[in-house]
Scaffold this motif. Structure first.
Motif, mmCIF file in Angstrom:
data_model
loop_
_atom_site.group_PDB
_atom_site.id
_atom_site.type_symbol
_atom_site.label_atom_id
_atom_site.label_comp_id
_atom_site.label_asym_id
_atom_site.label_seq_id
_atom_site.Cartn_x
_atom_site.Cartn_y
_atom_site.Cartn_z
ATOM 1 N N UNK A 69 1.278 -1.194 -0.239
ATOM 2 C CA UNK A 69 0.120 -0.335 -0.203
ATOM 3 C C UNK A 69 0.449 1.059 0.040
ATOM 4 N N UNK A 70 2.104 1.258 0.565
ATOM 5 C CA UNK A 70 2.678 2.150 1.326
ATOM 6 C C UNK A 70 3.992 2.886 -0.701
ATOM 7 N N UNK A 89 10.198 8.014 -2.295
ATOM 8 C CA UNK A 89 10.330 8.877 -2.024
ATOM 9 C C UNK A 89 10.792 10.314 -2.764
ATOM 10 N N UNK A 90 9.782 11.503 -2.752
ATOM 11 C CA UNK A 90 10.207 12.729 -3.636
ATOM 12 C C UNK A 90 10.352 14.102 -2.846
ATOM 13 N N UNK A 101 15.051 1.746 1.141
ATOM 14 C CA UNK A 101 14.731 0.094 1.065
ATOM 15 C C UNK A 101 13.990 -0.263 2.221
ATOM 16 N N UNK A 102 13.468 -0.910 2.120
ATOM 17 C CA UNK A 102 12.197 -2.121 3.165
ATOM 18 C C UNK A 102 12.863 -3.208 3.310
ATOM 19 N N UNK A 103 12.842 -3.515 4.399
ATOM 20 C CA UNK A 103 12.887 -5.295 4.301
ATOM 21 C C UNK A 103 12.041 -5.767 4.784
ATOM 22 N N UNK A 104 11.697 -6.623 4.635
ATOM 23 C CA UNK A 104 10.285 -7.418 5.311
ATOM 24 C C UNK A 104 10.955 -9.145 6.045
ATOM 25 N N UNK A 280 0.689 6.942 7.634
ATOM 26 C CA UNK A 280 1.604 7.077 7.914
ATOM 27 C C UNK A 280 2.367 6.847 6.909
ATOM 28 N N UNK A 281 2.468 6.864 5.593
ATOM 29 C CA UNK A 281 4.314 6.994 4.530
ATOM 30 C C UNK A 281 4.535 8.540 4.960
ATOM 31 N N UNK A 282 3.904 9.407 5.606
ATOM 32 C CA UNK A 282 4.188 11.114 5.451
ATOM 33 C C UNK A 282 5.133 10.721 6.781
#
Length: 527
Positions: A69-70, A89-90, A101-104, A280-282
């Motif tokens: 979703x993000x 991200x802008x 970067x995202x680690x899950x 949450x993204x912001x």
């Protein structure tokens, strides 16, 4: 005299010209220095590319769906082990773009050893942790919090981080909490003044107030955001398990007190209903890159809670106590939010991952089959248990059970005719023989013959033996009624002889067929 005056004038003119040249040279140097300083300052304000987010939580807690979703992805793909993704991200005010970067990490405990690849000594100062909890299992929220925080604490303790660097990270968290302030709406969203106020430096800690009670008692040195996912399931909990507002307030105050201990933020989200996902993204870009975040804390709606790090304290949490009538804040969590004894697994908690099928060892399978076969083997003969053995009075219960009350003969299940039994064709042959061998048939005698042949009523179906039905109360002087393929046909007395001949031939064929079956069964029994 004139020459000396001229020389002095020349010298006087020469001296100011040299000083002016020196000033021009210094001005040029200052200009280039200012340009270099400006370029260096601009390069420092660019979004860094080494920032990371580590997402942990139990399976089916919505980790992959939340990150998708993000990212803006509609169809998330579920993986296993340690997954990697990125979020674009802008910075609109500086026209700069980077990738976060995202680690899950998989929720399976067997994959905890992969944590060393996502969080190590090099990226520790640049990592933010998201801990996901699912509202579909509210009775395990506190256990999940304690479990994953312990895993993070143990892993960080095992890393060989420079003590001074770790202390700086811990001091940064403390300072950000102490200097938290609500958003000032009068300021422009892109104003650097606002960014300075929201993200103070460590040097400001001298003027900051001390930490409130119960805040940052365990300082990991990492930014932590606790995300409670699938809050749309609260309506299902209210309908099926009779949850009330005080239950949700009890859960919230427990989670908020736990977040105070680690200095964590708290978000209630629902991807299905798109609640708090954009916020949450912001907030992530604000905590990681210092971008503006203008939304204050939200605690009114129970399924859309938003509490930034630094806003909460025990006094604000105590407001929830007023709605708790049947419980106390310090009650044991699972005494109030207990798992129901019998409950269907909701669709939201079922993982979309295909279940792994474990194959049985071939030799173990063959040994088990051999044991089953040996159990069905007759004790007096060493033959194969697959061979039928009538007369022994016993067979494998799983294959051919013995009929209770039978005279020592097993029940046949292979469709063969056992001695002393009549098939459907034999019953039909007896019925027609009773009709053909009697010269005069009365209604009463015909009914008795039908009862003796196992047929009730006034007609019997021939089935596969010709498909004709003869009336049982017919007399030699009255026409016979025949039904062939559902059509009734009247047969006159003149056709009675030919029909009886055809029926007799069919009965002979049926009798021979029955004799063959009886002979075959008898021969098989003698073997």
């Amino acid at each position: 005299m004139m020459e000396s005056q001229t020389q002095s004038q020349v010298h006087g003119l020469t001296t100011p010209t040299t000083a002016a040249r020196k000033k021009d040279a210094e001005a040029k140097e200052n200009l280039w220095s200012s340009i270099l300083n400006e370029v260096q300052t601009q390069s420092n304000t660019k979004l860094p590319s080494n920032k990371l987010v580590l997402v942990v939580g139990d399976n089916a807690s919505g980790k992959t769906t939340l990150i998708a979703k993000l990212q803006g992805v509609e169809d998330p793909k579920k993986g296993s082990g340690l997954e990697y993704a990125y979020i674009d991200v802008r910075d609109e005010y500086r026209d700069d773009v980077t990738r976060l970067g995202v680690w899950i990490l998989d929720g399976d405990p067997g994959h905890n050893n992969l944590l060393k690849f996502a969080l190590n000594e090099q990226n520790f100062p640049h990592t933010l942790v998201i801990l996901t909890l699912s509202m579909t299992t509210p009775w395990s929220l506190v256990d999940q919090l304690q479990h994953w925080m312990k895993i993070l604490d143990d892993h960080i303790a095992s890393l060989k981080i420079d003590p001074e660097e770790k202390q700086q990270c811990q001091a940064r968290l403390t300072t950000e909490w102490q200097n938290y302030c609500e958003t000032i709406d009068d300021l422009d969203p892109g104003s650097p003044i606002k960014r300075t106020n929201r993200l103070p430096s460590v040097d400001d800690e001298l003027d900051a107030l001390p930490l409130p009670e119960g805040v940052l008692t365990t300082n990991l040195g990492l930014d932590v955001v606790v995300v409670v996912t699938k809050t749309d399931y609260m309506t299902t909990l209210e309908k099926e398990l009779d949850y009330r507002d005080e239950h949700f307030d009890f859960m919230q105050q427990w989670i908020r007190r736990f977040c105070l201990m680690y200095g964590a933020s708290l978000f209630y989200t629902s991807v299905k209903e798109d609640k708090n996902c954009d916020l949450l993204y912001k907030y992530l870009t604000h905590r990681i890159y210092g971008l503006p975040f203008r939304t204050p804390a939200l605690v009114v709606e129970k399924d859309a809670v938003l509490i930034p790090a630094g806003w909460d304290n025990m006094k604000k949490i105590s407001i929830l106590y007023e709605n708790m009538q049947s419980c106390k804040p310090d009650d044991y969590y699972n005494d109030i939010i207990a798992q129901p004894p019998s409950r269907k697994v909701p669709a939201a908690t079922v993982s979309n991952r295909e279940s792994e099928i474990q194959t049985e060892d071939e030799q173990a399978f063959l040994a088990r089959q051999q044991q089953l076969l040996q159990q069905g083997q007759a004790p007096t003969r060493g033959e194969s248990p697959l061979r039928s053995q009538p007369g022994n009075g016993s067979k494998s219960a799983a294959r051919t059970p013995v009929a209770t009350g039978a005279q020592g003969s097993p029940k046949k299940i292979d469709g063969k005719i056992a001695p002393g039994t009549q098939s459907g064709e034999g019953v039909l042959a007896n019925f027609f023989n009773s009709l053909l061998h009697k010269k005069s048939v009365s209604p009463g005698s015909a009914a008795a013959a039908a009862a003796a042949g196992g047929v009730t009523g006034t007609a019997a179906s021939a089935g596969g033996a010709g498909g004709a039905v003869l009336s049982a109360n017919a007399t030699p002087t009255t026409p016979l009624s025949s039904r062939v393929n559902g059509t009734t046909i009247d047969v006159s007395a003149t056709d009675k002889i030919s029909m009886r001949t055809n029926v007799a031939l069919e009965l002979d064929r049926l009798a021979r067929s029955v004799e063959k079956d009886l002979d075959f069964t008898t021969a098989q029994s003698d073997c």
